[in-house]
Design an enzyme around this catalytic site. Structure first.
Site, mmCIF file in Angstrom:
data_model
loop_
_atom_site.group_PDB
_atom_site.id
_atom_site.type_symbol
_atom_site.label_atom_id
_atom_site.label_comp_id
_atom_site.label_asym_id
_atom_site.label_seq_id
_atom_site.Cartn_x
_atom_site.Cartn_y
_atom_site.Cartn_z
ATOM 1 N N CYS A 291 0.830 -1.214 0.000
ATOM 2 C CA CYS A 291 0.000 0.000 0.000
ATOM 3 C C CYS A 291 0.865 1.265 0.000
ATOM 4 O O CYS A 291 1.609 1.500 -0.933
ATOM 5 C CB CYS A 291 -0.999 -0.038 1.153
ATOM 6 S SG CYS A 291 -2.376 1.145 0.930
ATOM 7 N N LYS B 198 -12.187 8.108 -1.565
ATOM 8 C CA LYS B 198 -11.417 6.976 -1.078
ATOM 9 C C LYS B 198 -11.724 5.711 -1.877
ATOM 10 O O LYS B 198 -12.888 5.391 -2.120
ATOM 11 C CB LYS B 198 -11.726 6.745 0.407
ATOM 12 C CG LYS B 198 -10.949 5.614 1.054
ATOM 13 C CD LYS B 198 -11.329 5.490 2.527
ATOM 14 C CE LYS B 198 -10.569 4.372 3.209
ATOM 15 N NZ LYS B 198 -10.929 4.252 4.649
ATOM 16 N N SER C 14 -7.821 0.102 0.327
ATOM 17 C CA SER C 14 -8.314 1.138 1.232
ATOM 18 C C SER C 14 -7.308 2.275 1.211
ATOM 19 O O SER C 14 -6.354 2.303 1.982
ATOM 20 C CB SER C 14 -8.468 0.579 2.654
ATOM 21 O OG SER C 14 -8.900 1.592 3.539
ATOM 22 N N HIS D 96 -4.366 -4.456 -0.108
ATOM 23 C CA HIS D 96 -4.187 -5.073 1.208
ATOM 24 C C HIS D 96 -4.663 -6.525 1.176
ATOM 25 O O HIS D 96 -5.657 -6.890 1.802
ATOM 26 C CB HIS D 96 -4.975 -4.296 2.268
ATOM 27 C CG HIS D 96 -4.329 -3.020 2.691
ATOM 28 N ND1 HIS D 96 -3.218 -2.989 3.503
ATOM 29 C CD2 HIS D 96 -4.640 -1.733 2.404
ATOM 30 C CE1 HIS D 96 -2.866 -1.723 3.707
ATOM 31 N NE2 HIS D 96 -3.708 -0.951 3.053
ATOM 32 N N GLU E 269 -3.463 -8.822 2.677
ATOM 33 C CA GLU E 269 -3.305 -9.408 4.017
ATOM 34 C C GLU E 269 -4.487 -9.141 4.946
ATOM 35 O O GLU E 269 -4.555 -9.713 6.049
ATOM 36 C CB GLU E 269 -2.023 -8.863 4.678
ATOM 37 C CG GLU E 269 -2.124 -7.476 5.286
ATOM 38 C CD GLU E 269 -2.101 -6.318 4.291
ATOM 39 O OE1 GLU E 269 -2.153 -5.155 4.735
ATOM 40 O OE2 GLU E 269 -2.032 -6.586 3.072
ATOM 41 N N ARG F 82 -15.334 2.635 12.149
ATOM 42 C CA ARG F 82 -14.517 3.691 12.758
ATOM 43 C C ARG F 82 -14.841 5.052 12.152
ATOM 44 O O ARG F 82 -15.033 6.047 12.865
ATOM 45 C CB ARG F 82 -13.039 3.364 12.545
ATOM 46 C CG ARG F 82 -12.056 4.429 13.040
ATOM 47 C CD ARG F 82 -10.712 4.259 12.358
ATOM 48 N NE ARG F 82 -10.800 4.493 10.913
ATOM 49 C CZ ARG F 82 -9.858 4.118 10.050
ATOM 50 N NH1 ARG F 82 -8.789 3.468 10.460
ATOM 51 N NH2 ARG F 82 -10.013 4.400 8.758
#
Length: 311
Positions: free
Chosen positions: A142, A163, A192, A235, A237, A249
Protein backbone atom coordinates in the site's frame (compact mmCIF):
# COMPACT_ATOMS: atom_id res chain seq x y z
CA UNK A 1 4.38 -22.72 7.54
CA UNK A 2 5.96 -23.22 10.96
CA UNK A 3 6.93 -19.76 12.14
CA UNK A 4 9.53 -19.35 14.86
CA UNK A 5 7.84 -16.76 17.08
CA UNK A 6 8.28 -15.60 20.67
CA UNK A 7 6.16 -17.99 22.70
CA UNK A 8 3.90 -15.29 24.17
CA UNK A 9 3.28 -13.17 21.05
CA UNK A 10 -0.48 -12.35 21.06
CA UNK A 11 -0.89 -13.54 17.46
CA UNK A 12 -0.10 -17.13 18.46
CA UNK A 13 -3.15 -17.45 20.70
CA UNK A 14 -5.42 -15.74 18.15
CA UNK A 15 -4.30 -17.94 15.26
CA UNK A 16 -4.36 -21.14 17.30
CA UNK A 17 -8.08 -20.57 17.78
CA UNK A 18 -8.36 -20.44 13.96
CA UNK A 19 -6.56 -23.82 13.78
CA UNK A 20 -3.59 -22.19 12.06
CA UNK A 21 -0.28 -23.81 12.98
CA UNK A 22 2.48 -21.59 14.33
CA UNK A 23 5.60 -22.72 16.15
CA UNK A 24 7.10 -21.03 19.16
CA UNK A 25 10.83 -20.58 19.55
CA UNK A 26 11.19 -23.50 21.97
CA UNK A 27 9.92 -26.10 19.50
CA UNK A 28 11.64 -24.50 16.52
CA UNK A 29 15.04 -24.87 18.19
CA UNK A 30 14.78 -28.68 17.83
CA UNK A 31 14.46 -28.58 14.01
CA UNK A 32 17.81 -29.00 12.27
CA UNK A 33 17.20 -26.76 9.23
CA UNK A 34 18.02 -23.18 8.33
CA UNK A 35 14.84 -21.18 8.70
CA UNK A 36 14.06 -18.31 6.40
CA UNK A 37 14.69 -15.00 8.10
CA UNK A 38 11.95 -12.45 7.45
CA UNK A 39 11.91 -8.89 8.78
CA UNK A 40 8.68 -6.90 9.04
CA UNK A 41 8.69 -3.11 9.30
CA UNK A 42 5.22 -2.54 10.69
CA UNK A 43 4.10 1.05 10.10
CA UNK A 44 0.41 0.46 10.80
CA UNK A 45 -1.08 2.04 13.94
CA UNK A 46 -2.78 -1.17 15.18
CA UNK A 47 0.35 -3.25 15.19
CA UNK A 48 -0.99 -6.38 16.87
CA UNK A 49 -3.77 -6.63 14.26
CA UNK A 50 -1.28 -6.26 11.40
CA UNK A 51 1.11 -8.78 12.95
CA UNK A 52 -1.70 -11.32 13.17
CA UNK A 53 -2.83 -10.68 9.58
CA UNK A 54 0.68 -11.22 8.20
CA UNK A 55 1.47 -14.25 10.33
CA UNK A 56 -1.81 -15.85 9.23
CA UNK A 57 -0.57 -15.73 5.62
CA UNK A 58 3.07 -16.59 6.29
CA UNK A 59 2.08 -19.72 8.21
CA UNK A 60 0.75 -21.67 5.23
CA UNK A 61 3.80 -23.46 3.76
CA UNK A 62 6.11 -26.22 5.03
CA UNK A 63 9.22 -24.08 5.63
CA UNK A 64 10.27 -22.67 8.95
CA UNK A 65 10.46 -18.89 9.29
CA UNK A 66 11.99 -16.61 11.88
CA UNK A 67 10.41 -13.17 12.03
CA UNK A 68 11.92 -9.98 13.36
CA UNK A 69 9.45 -7.15 13.87
CA UNK A 70 11.22 -3.84 13.30
CA UNK A 71 10.31 -0.37 14.48
CA UNK A 72 11.45 3.08 13.48
CA UNK A 73 13.53 5.15 15.86
CA UNK A 74 12.37 8.56 14.62
CA UNK A 75 8.68 7.84 15.17
CA UNK A 76 6.96 6.37 18.21
CA UNK A 77 3.52 4.77 17.73
CA UNK A 78 0.63 5.84 19.97
CA UNK A 79 -1.80 2.95 19.48
CA UNK A 80 0.28 -0.01 20.64
CA UNK A 81 1.23 -0.69 24.29
CA UNK A 82 4.81 0.22 25.06
CA UNK A 83 5.26 -3.16 26.72
CA UNK A 84 4.42 -4.91 23.46
CA UNK A 85 6.90 -2.84 21.48
CA UNK A 86 9.69 -3.38 24.00
CA UNK A 87 9.14 -7.13 24.07
CA UNK A 88 8.55 -7.92 20.41
CA UNK A 89 10.08 -5.13 18.30
CA UNK A 90 13.68 -4.31 17.47
CA UNK A 91 14.93 -0.84 16.54
CA UNK A 92 16.31 -0.68 13.04
CA UNK A 93 19.78 0.23 14.30
CA UNK A 94 19.99 -3.14 16.07
CA UNK A 95 19.36 -5.15 12.89
CA UNK A 96 20.96 -3.02 10.18
CA UNK A 97 24.01 -5.32 10.02
CA UNK A 98 21.79 -8.40 9.64
CA UNK A 99 20.81 -10.07 6.38
CA UNK A 100 17.28 -11.29 5.66
CA UNK A 101 15.79 -13.62 3.11
CA UNK A 102 12.62 -11.53 2.93
CA UNK A 103 11.44 -8.13 4.10
CA UNK A 104 7.86 -6.81 4.37
CA UNK A 105 7.06 -3.12 4.76
CA UNK A 106 3.44 -2.35 5.61
CA UNK A 107 1.26 0.59 4.71
CA UNK A 108 0.89 3.65 6.93
CA UNK A 109 -1.90 6.21 7.52
CA UNK A 110 0.10 9.15 6.08
CA UNK A 111 -0.76 8.92 2.39
CA UNK A 112 -2.26 12.42 2.12
CA UNK A 113 1.04 13.97 3.21
CA UNK A 114 3.78 14.67 0.67
CA UNK A 115 6.41 11.98 1.14
CA UNK A 116 9.08 14.40 2.34
CA UNK A 117 6.69 15.80 4.97
CA UNK A 118 6.37 12.44 6.74
CA UNK A 119 8.36 12.88 9.92
CA UNK A 120 10.24 9.60 9.53
CA UNK A 121 10.91 9.88 5.79
CA UNK A 122 14.70 10.11 6.11
CA UNK A 123 14.92 7.00 8.27
CA UNK A 124 12.50 5.14 6.04
CA UNK A 125 14.45 5.84 2.85
CA UNK A 126 17.61 4.76 4.66
CA UNK A 127 15.85 1.44 5.34
CA UNK A 128 14.72 1.19 1.70
CA UNK A 129 18.35 1.59 0.59
CA UNK A 130 19.56 -0.91 3.19
CA UNK A 131 17.10 -3.54 1.92
CA UNK A 132 18.68 -3.50 -1.53
CA UNK A 133 21.95 -4.90 -0.16
CA UNK A 134 20.73 -6.89 2.85
CA UNK A 135 17.51 -8.60 1.65
CA UNK A 136 16.83 -11.16 -1.07
CA UNK A 137 13.26 -9.97 -1.83
CA UNK A 138 11.22 -7.09 -0.40
CA UNK A 139 7.42 -6.89 -0.36
CA UNK A 140 6.08 -3.32 -0.10
CA UNK A 141 2.39 -2.90 0.80
CA UNK A 142 0.00 0.00 0.00
CA UNK A 143 1.55 3.34 1.06
CA UNK A 144 4.95 1.68 1.42
CA UNK A 145 4.66 0.54 -2.21
CA UNK A 146 3.97 4.10 -3.31
CA UNK A 147 6.76 5.44 -1.11
CA UNK A 148 9.36 2.97 -2.38
CA UNK A 149 8.47 3.54 -6.04
CA UNK A 150 8.74 7.29 -5.44
CA UNK A 151 12.09 6.95 -3.68
CA UNK A 152 13.70 4.62 -6.20
CA UNK A 153 12.05 5.72 -9.45
CA UNK A 154 10.38 9.10 -8.87
CA UNK A 155 6.86 7.69 -9.39
CA UNK A 156 4.38 10.22 -8.01
CA UNK A 157 1.19 9.51 -6.10
CA UNK A 158 -2.03 11.35 -6.92
CA UNK A 159 -5.10 12.06 -4.76
CA UNK A 160 -8.32 10.30 -5.70
CA UNK A 161 -11.66 12.11 -5.85
CA UNK A 162 -12.90 9.75 -3.15
CA UNK A 163 -11.42 6.98 -1.08
CA UNK A 164 -10.85 3.71 -2.93
CA UNK A 165 -12.52 1.39 -0.47
CA UNK A 166 -13.66 -2.17 -0.95
CA UNK A 167 -12.81 -5.41 -2.73
CA UNK A 168 -11.98 -5.13 -6.43
CA UNK A 169 -11.52 -7.48 -9.38
CA UNK A 170 -8.02 -7.73 -10.87
CA UNK A 171 -6.43 -9.27 -13.94
CA UNK A 172 -2.97 -10.74 -14.49
CA UNK A 173 -0.80 -9.30 -17.25
CA UNK A 174 1.58 -12.27 -17.41
CA UNK A 175 -0.04 -15.55 -16.22
CA UNK A 176 3.29 -17.38 -16.54
CA UNK A 177 4.96 -15.19 -13.91
CA UNK A 178 5.70 -17.42 -10.87
CA UNK A 179 4.00 -15.05 -8.42
CA UNK A 180 0.66 -16.07 -10.00
CA UNK A 181 1.04 -19.85 -9.91
CA UNK A 182 -2.38 -21.30 -9.10
CA UNK A 183 -4.25 -18.01 -9.60
CA UNK A 184 -7.56 -17.82 -11.40
CA UNK A 185 -7.74 -15.62 -14.49
CA UNK A 186 -9.43 -12.94 -12.40
CA UNK A 187 -9.15 -12.49 -8.66
CA UNK A 188 -10.20 -10.06 -5.93
CA UNK A 189 -8.19 -8.01 -3.45
CA UNK A 190 -9.07 -5.32 -0.89
CA UNK A 191 -8.01 -1.69 -1.26
CA UNK A 192 -8.31 1.14 1.23
CA UNK A 193 -6.54 4.30 0.14
CA UNK A 194 -6.93 7.93 -0.89
CA UNK A 195 -4.15 8.07 -3.50
CA UNK A 196 -3.06 6.20 -6.60
CA UNK A 197 -0.12 5.88 -9.00
CA UNK A 198 -0.04 6.34 -12.76
CA UNK A 199 0.50 3.31 -14.97
CA UNK A 200 1.81 5.64 -17.67
CA UNK A 201 4.56 6.90 -15.34
CA UNK A 202 5.45 3.36 -14.31
CA UNK A 203 5.66 2.21 -17.93
CA UNK A 204 8.24 4.94 -18.59
CA UNK A 205 10.67 2.95 -16.43
CA UNK A 206 11.90 -0.26 -18.11
CA UNK A 207 13.07 -1.49 -14.70
CA UNK A 208 9.44 -1.69 -13.54
CA UNK A 209 6.87 -4.23 -14.69
CA UNK A 210 3.15 -3.93 -14.00
CA UNK A 211 2.12 -7.51 -13.20
CA UNK A 212 -1.50 -6.96 -12.23
CA UNK A 213 -4.09 -4.20 -12.43
CA UNK A 214 -7.77 -3.48 -12.00
CA UNK A 215 -10.22 -1.50 -14.13
CA UNK A 216 -11.55 0.11 -10.94
CA UNK A 217 -8.55 0.13 -8.61
CA UNK A 218 -5.74 0.76 -11.09
CA UNK A 219 -2.22 -0.62 -10.71
CA UNK A 220 -2.06 -3.46 -8.19
CA UNK A 221 1.30 -5.29 -8.34
CA UNK A 222 4.56 -3.99 -9.78
CA UNK A 223 7.90 -5.79 -9.76
CA UNK A 224 11.49 -4.70 -10.22
CA UNK A 225 14.99 -6.16 -10.07
CA UNK A 226 13.91 -9.60 -11.21
CA UNK A 227 11.53 -10.11 -8.30
CA UNK A 228 13.79 -8.70 -5.62
CA UNK A 229 11.17 -6.01 -5.07
CA UNK A 230 7.39 -6.16 -5.26
CA UNK A 231 5.10 -3.15 -4.85
CA UNK A 232 1.54 -4.15 -3.92
CA UNK A 233 -0.90 -1.24 -3.72
CA UNK A 234 -3.73 -3.16 -2.03
CA UNK A 235 -4.19 -5.07 1.21
CA UNK A 236 -4.30 -8.76 0.40
CA UNK A 237 -3.31 -9.41 4.02
CA UNK A 238 -6.53 -7.95 5.43
CA UNK A 239 -8.64 -10.22 7.62
CA UNK A 240 -12.37 -10.62 6.83
CA UNK A 241 -13.44 -7.85 9.22
CA UNK A 242 -10.74 -5.24 8.62
CA UNK A 243 -12.73 -3.21 6.08
CA UNK A 244 -15.78 -3.42 8.35
CA UNK A 245 -13.78 -2.09 11.29
CA UNK A 246 -12.45 0.77 9.16
CA UNK A 247 -15.95 1.61 7.96
CA UNK A 248 -17.42 1.59 11.48
CA UNK A 249 -14.52 3.69 12.76
CA UNK A 250 -15.20 6.37 10.15
CA UNK A 251 -18.96 6.25 10.75
CA UNK A 252 -18.39 6.83 14.48
CA UNK A 253 -16.17 9.78 13.62
CA UNK A 254 -19.11 11.28 11.73
CA UNK A 255 -17.18 11.61 8.49
CA UNK A 256 -19.63 12.75 5.82
CA UNK A 257 -17.65 11.23 2.97
CA UNK A 258 -17.88 7.68 4.31
CA UNK A 259 -19.21 5.20 1.76
CA UNK A 260 -19.84 1.48 2.02
CA UNK A 261 -16.90 -0.67 0.96
CA UNK A 262 -17.58 -1.98 -2.56
CA UNK A 263 -18.20 -5.72 -3.16
CA UNK A 264 -17.93 -6.44 0.54
CA UNK A 265 -21.11 -6.77 2.58
CA UNK A 266 -23.67 -9.42 1.79
CA UNK A 267 -26.54 -7.64 0.00
CA UNK A 268 -24.58 -4.41 0.48
CA UNK A 269 -25.88 -4.33 4.06
CA UNK A 270 -23.36 -3.51 6.83
CA UNK A 271 -25.61 -5.34 9.30
CA UNK A 272 -24.79 -8.57 7.46
CA UNK A 273 -21.41 -10.34 7.42
CA UNK A 274 -18.93 -9.63 4.63
CA UNK A 275 -18.36 -12.03 1.76
CA UNK A 276 -14.64 -12.89 1.70
CA UNK A 277 -13.58 -12.95 -1.95
CA UNK A 278 -9.80 -12.58 -1.54
CA UNK A 279 -8.67 -15.28 0.93
CA UNK A 280 -7.38 -17.82 -1.63
CA UNK A 281 -5.61 -15.11 -3.64
CA UNK A 282 -3.93 -13.73 -0.52
CA UNK A 283 -2.61 -17.14 0.53
CA UNK A 284 -1.28 -17.91 -2.94
CA UNK A 285 0.34 -14.48 -3.24
CA UNK A 286 2.36 -14.85 -0.06
CA UNK A 287 3.16 -18.54 -0.59
CA UNK A 288 4.41 -17.90 -4.12
CA UNK A 289 6.48 -14.93 -3.00
CA UNK A 290 8.08 -16.99 -0.24
CA UNK A 291 8.68 -19.99 -2.48
CA UNK A 292 9.83 -18.54 -5.79
CA UNK A 293 11.39 -15.22 -4.78
CA UNK A 294 12.66 -15.87 -1.26
CA UNK A 295 13.32 -19.57 -0.61
CA UNK A 296 14.44 -20.50 -4.12
CA UNK A 297 16.42 -17.29 -4.66
CA UNK A 298 18.21 -16.77 -1.36
CA UNK A 299 21.69 -18.22 -0.70
CA UNK A 300 22.09 -20.82 2.05
CA UNK A 301 24.80 -18.65 3.57
CA UNK A 302 22.64 -15.65 4.30
CA UNK A 303 25.60 -13.28 4.37
CA UNK A 304 26.09 -13.91 0.64
CA UNK A 305 22.90 -11.94 -0.05
CA UNK A 306 25.18 -8.94 -0.47
CA UNK A 307 26.87 -10.73 -3.36
CA UNK A 308 23.58 -10.69 -5.27
CA UNK A 309 24.27 -7.00 -5.85
CA UNK A 310 21.90 -4.06 -6.14
CA UNK A 311 20.87 -4.65 -9.77
Amino acid sequence: MPLNLPHNLPAIEILSKEHIFVMNDLRASTQDIRPLKIAVLNLMPLKITTETDLIRLLSNSPLQIEIDFVQLETHFPKNTPIEHLLEFYKPFSSIRNNFYDGFIVTGAPVELLPFEKVNYWQELTDIFNWARTHVTSTFYICWAAQAAMYHFYGINKYPLEKKLFGVFKHKINDPSFPLFRGFDDEFYAPHSRHTTVSIEEINEHPELTVLSQSDEAGVYIVSSRGGREFYVTGHSEYSPLTLHNEYMRDVKKGLKSVELPINYYRNNDPAQPPIVLWRSHANLLFINWLNYFVYQATPFDIKKIQELGEL
